[in-house]
Scaffold this motif. Sequence first.
Motif, PDB file in Angstrom:
ATOM      1  N   SER A 149     -16.030 -12.549 -12.667  1.00 58.06           N
ATOM      2  CA  SER A 149     -15.292 -12.747 -13.908  1.00 58.06           C
ATOM      3  C   SER A 149     -14.447 -14.005 -13.811  1.00 58.06           C
ATOM      4  O   SER A 149     -13.985 -14.370 -12.726  1.00 58.06           O
ATOM      5  CB  SER A 149     -14.370 -11.561 -14.193  1.00 58.06           C
ATOM      6  OG  SER A 149     -15.100 -10.379 -14.364  1.00 58.06           O
ATOM      7  N   CYS A 150     -14.247 -14.631 -14.937  1.00 57.38           N
ATOM      8  CA  CYS A 150     -13.386 -15.804 -15.025  1.00 57.38           C
ATOM      9  C   CYS A 150     -12.551 -15.663 -16.287  1.00 57.38           C
ATOM     10  O   CYS A 150     -13.101 -15.374 -17.349  1.00 57.38           O
ATOM     11  CB  CYS A 150     -14.216 -17.075 -15.075  1.00 57.38           C
ATOM     12  SG  CYS A 150     -13.303 -18.563 -15.521  1.00 57.38           S
ATOM     13  N   LYS A 151     -11.272 -15.869 -16.174  1.00 58.92           N
ATOM     14  CA  LYS A 151     -10.415 -15.808 -17.352  1.00 58.92           C
ATOM     15  C   LYS A 151      -9.565 -17.065 -17.454  1.00 58.92           C
ATOM     16  O   LYS A 151      -9.306 -17.736 -16.446  1.00 58.92           O
ATOM     17  CB  LYS A 151      -9.533 -14.567 -17.324  1.00 58.92           C
ATOM     18  CG  LYS A 151      -8.548 -14.501 -16.169  1.00 58.92           C
ATOM     19  CD  LYS A 151      -7.734 -13.208 -16.233  1.00 58.92           C
ATOM     20  CE  LYS A 151      -6.761 -13.122 -15.068  1.00 58.92           C
ATOM     21  NZ  LYS A 151      -5.959 -11.873 -15.109  1.00 58.92           N
TER      22      LYS A 151
ATOM     23  N   GLU B 127     -10.824 -16.994 -11.214  1.00 54.34           N
ATOM     24  CA  GLU B 127     -12.066 -16.313 -10.887  1.00 54.34           C
ATOM     25  C   GLU B 127     -11.788 -15.059 -10.055  1.00 54.34           C
ATOM     26  O   GLU B 127     -10.838 -15.040  -9.256  1.00 54.34           O
ATOM     27  CB  GLU B 127     -12.994 -17.233 -10.085  1.00 54.34           C
ATOM     28  CG  GLU B 127     -13.357 -18.521 -10.788  1.00 54.34           C
ATOM     29  CD  GLU B 127     -12.419 -19.675 -10.461  1.00 54.34           C
ATOM     30  OE1 GLU B 127     -12.756 -20.826 -10.797  1.00 54.34           O
ATOM     31  OE2 GLU B 127     -11.346 -19.441  -9.865  1.00 54.34           O
TER      32      GLU B 127
ATOM     33  N   ARG C 287     -20.176 -14.337 -22.058  1.00 53.91           N
ATOM     34  CA  ARG C 287     -18.793 -14.654 -22.386  1.00 53.91           C
ATOM     35  C   ARG C 287     -18.251 -13.671 -23.405  1.00 53.91           C
ATOM     36  O   ARG C 287     -19.006 -13.126 -24.224  1.00 53.91           O
ATOM     37  CB  ARG C 287     -18.656 -16.090 -22.893  1.00 53.91           C
ATOM     38  CG  ARG C 287     -19.362 -16.377 -24.186  1.00 53.91           C
ATOM     39  CD  ARG C 287     -19.417 -17.878 -24.472  1.00 53.91           C
ATOM     40  NE  ARG C 287     -18.093 -18.426 -24.739  1.00 53.91           N
ATOM     41  CZ  ARG C 287     -17.824 -19.741 -24.710  1.00 53.91           C
ATOM     42  NH1 ARG C 287     -18.789 -20.601 -24.432  1.00 53.91           N
ATOM     43  NH2 ARG C 287     -16.601 -20.174 -24.976  1.00 53.91           N
ATOM     44  N   ASP C 288     -16.951 -13.463 -23.367  1.00 57.11           N
ATOM     45  CA  ASP C 288     -16.238 -12.659 -24.349  1.00 57.11           C
ATOM     46  C   ASP C 288     -15.134 -13.547 -24.904  1.00 57.11           C
ATOM     47  O   ASP C 288     -14.101 -13.731 -24.269  1.00 57.11           O
ATOM     48  CB  ASP C 288     -15.666 -11.401 -23.682  1.00 57.11           C
ATOM     49  CG  ASP C 288     -14.974 -10.475 -24.651  1.00 57.11           C
ATOM     50  OD1 ASP C 288     -14.554 -10.952 -25.733  1.00 57.11           O
ATOM     51  OD2 ASP C 288     -14.838  -9.291 -24.339  1.00 57.11           O
TER      52      ASP C 288
ATOM     53  N   CYS D 263     -15.497 -21.227 -11.937  1.00 56.07           N
ATOM     54  CA  CYS D 263     -15.847 -21.449 -13.330  1.00 56.07           C
ATOM     55  C   CYS D 263     -15.098 -22.677 -13.845  1.00 56.07           C
ATOM     56  O   CYS D 263     -14.090 -23.091 -13.284  1.00 56.07           O
ATOM     57  CB  CYS D 263     -15.556 -20.230 -14.195  1.00 56.07           C
ATOM     58  SG  CYS D 263     -13.817 -19.923 -14.489  1.00 56.07           S
TER      59      CYS D 263
ATOM     60  N   TYR E 207     -18.445 -14.340 -17.615  1.00 55.73           N
ATOM     61  CA  TYR E 207     -18.937 -13.479 -16.548  1.00 55.73           C
ATOM     62  C   TYR E 207     -20.205 -14.067 -15.940  1.00 55.73           C
ATOM     63  O   TYR E 207     -20.935 -14.813 -16.591  1.00 55.73           O
ATOM     64  CB  TYR E 207     -19.249 -12.089 -17.098  1.00 55.73           C
ATOM     65  CG  TYR E 207     -18.080 -11.423 -17.771  1.00 55.73           C
ATOM     66  CD1 TYR E 207     -17.952 -11.440 -19.148  1.00 55.73           C
ATOM     67  CD2 TYR E 207     -17.101 -10.774 -17.024  1.00 55.73           C
ATOM     68  CE1 TYR E 207     -16.878 -10.831 -19.784  1.00 55.73           C
ATOM     69  CE2 TYR E 207     -16.021 -10.157 -17.642  1.00 55.73           C
ATOM     70  CZ  TYR E 207     -15.915 -10.196 -19.017  1.00 55.73           C
ATOM     71  OH  TYR E 207     -14.842  -9.590 -19.626  1.00 55.73           O
TER      72      TYR E 207
ATOM     73  N   GLN F 114     -11.563 -12.187 -25.348  1.00 56.38           N
ATOM     74  CA  GLN F 114     -10.818 -12.011 -24.108  1.00 56.38           C
ATOM     75  C   GLN F 114     -10.672 -13.321 -23.331  1.00 56.38           C
ATOM     76  O   GLN F 114      -9.993 -13.339 -22.296  1.00 56.38           O
ATOM     77  CB  GLN F 114     -11.524 -10.976 -23.218  1.00 56.38           C
ATOM     78  CG  GLN F 114     -11.622  -9.598 -23.818  1.00 56.38           C
ATOM     79  CD  GLN F 114     -10.266  -8.925 -23.913  1.00 56.38           C
ATOM     80  OE1 GLN F 114      -9.430  -9.052 -23.019  1.00 56.38           O
ATOM     81  NE2 GLN F 114     -10.035  -8.223 -25.011  1.00 56.38           N
ATOM     82  N   LYS F 115     -11.293 -14.357 -23.820  1.00 58.96           N
ATOM     83  CA  LYS F 115     -11.278 -15.658 -23.128  1.00 58.96           C
ATOM     84  C   LYS F 115     -11.789 -15.509 -21.699  1.00 58.96           C
ATOM     85  O   LYS F 115     -11.168 -15.978 -20.741  1.00 58.96           O
ATOM     86  CB  LYS F 115      -9.881 -16.291 -23.158  1.00 58.96           C
ATOM     87  CG  LYS F 115      -9.360 -16.591 -24.535  1.00 58.96           C
ATOM     88  CD  LYS F 115      -7.920 -17.045 -24.519  1.00 58.96           C
ATOM     89  CE  LYS F 115      -6.999 -15.924 -24.119  1.00 58.96           C
ATOM     90  NZ  LYS F 115      -5.581 -16.307 -24.088  1.00 58.96           N
ATOM     91  N   LYS F 116     -12.933 -14.832 -21.602  1.00 59.59           N
ATOM     92  CA  LYS F 116     -13.505 -14.571 -20.287  1.00 59.59           C
ATOM     93  C   LYS F 116     -14.963 -14.989 -20.240  1.00 59.59           C
ATOM     94  O   LYS F 116     -15.671 -14.975 -21.245  1.00 59.59           O
ATOM     95  CB  LYS F 116     -13.398 -13.084 -19.944  1.00 59.59           C
ATOM     96  CG  LYS F 116     -11.979 -12.610 -19.654  1.00 59.59           C
ATOM     97  CD  LYS F 116     -11.984 -11.157 -19.235  1.00 59.59           C
ATOM     98  CE  LYS F 116     -10.592 -10.683 -18.846  1.00 59.59           C
ATOM     99  NZ  LYS F 116     -10.564  -9.264 -18.462  1.00 59.59           N
TER     100      LYS F 116
END
Length: 121
Positions: free
Chosen positions: A21-23, A6, A74-75, A98, A82, A78-80
């Motif tokens: 953001s979270c990836k 995060e 979410r994207d 997240c 928000y 990008q495996k993200k």
Amino acid sequence: QVQLVESGGGLVQPGESLRLSCKAPRMITSVFNPLVMAWYRQPPGGERQLVASITSNFRTDYTDSVQGRFTISRDNSQKKVYLQMTNMKPEDTAVYYCNALSNTNQPKYNWGQGTQVTVSS
């Protein structure tokens, strides 16, 4: 070992906005895409609570206290995930995390470090 990272927290004044953001850098796309992803928060001295969730087909759900102010997105490429937070209030102060939701709506993976959000004048 799934890693959730995060970022984006900080200090803002009431009424201001912030985007978290979270990836999931180690997760392959085919695993990420079907997941229901969620944001949680843990206020000082309080319990961790679910704030918002988003399904693989972008259906969203929010806890009442943030409805109309927060937007989860979410994207998948990008495996993200928000969390756009607007009109922020002091009671939004918390560490934000997240995670994915299991079939029983429980957190699926180990928690990351979270990102601190402080709303104060």
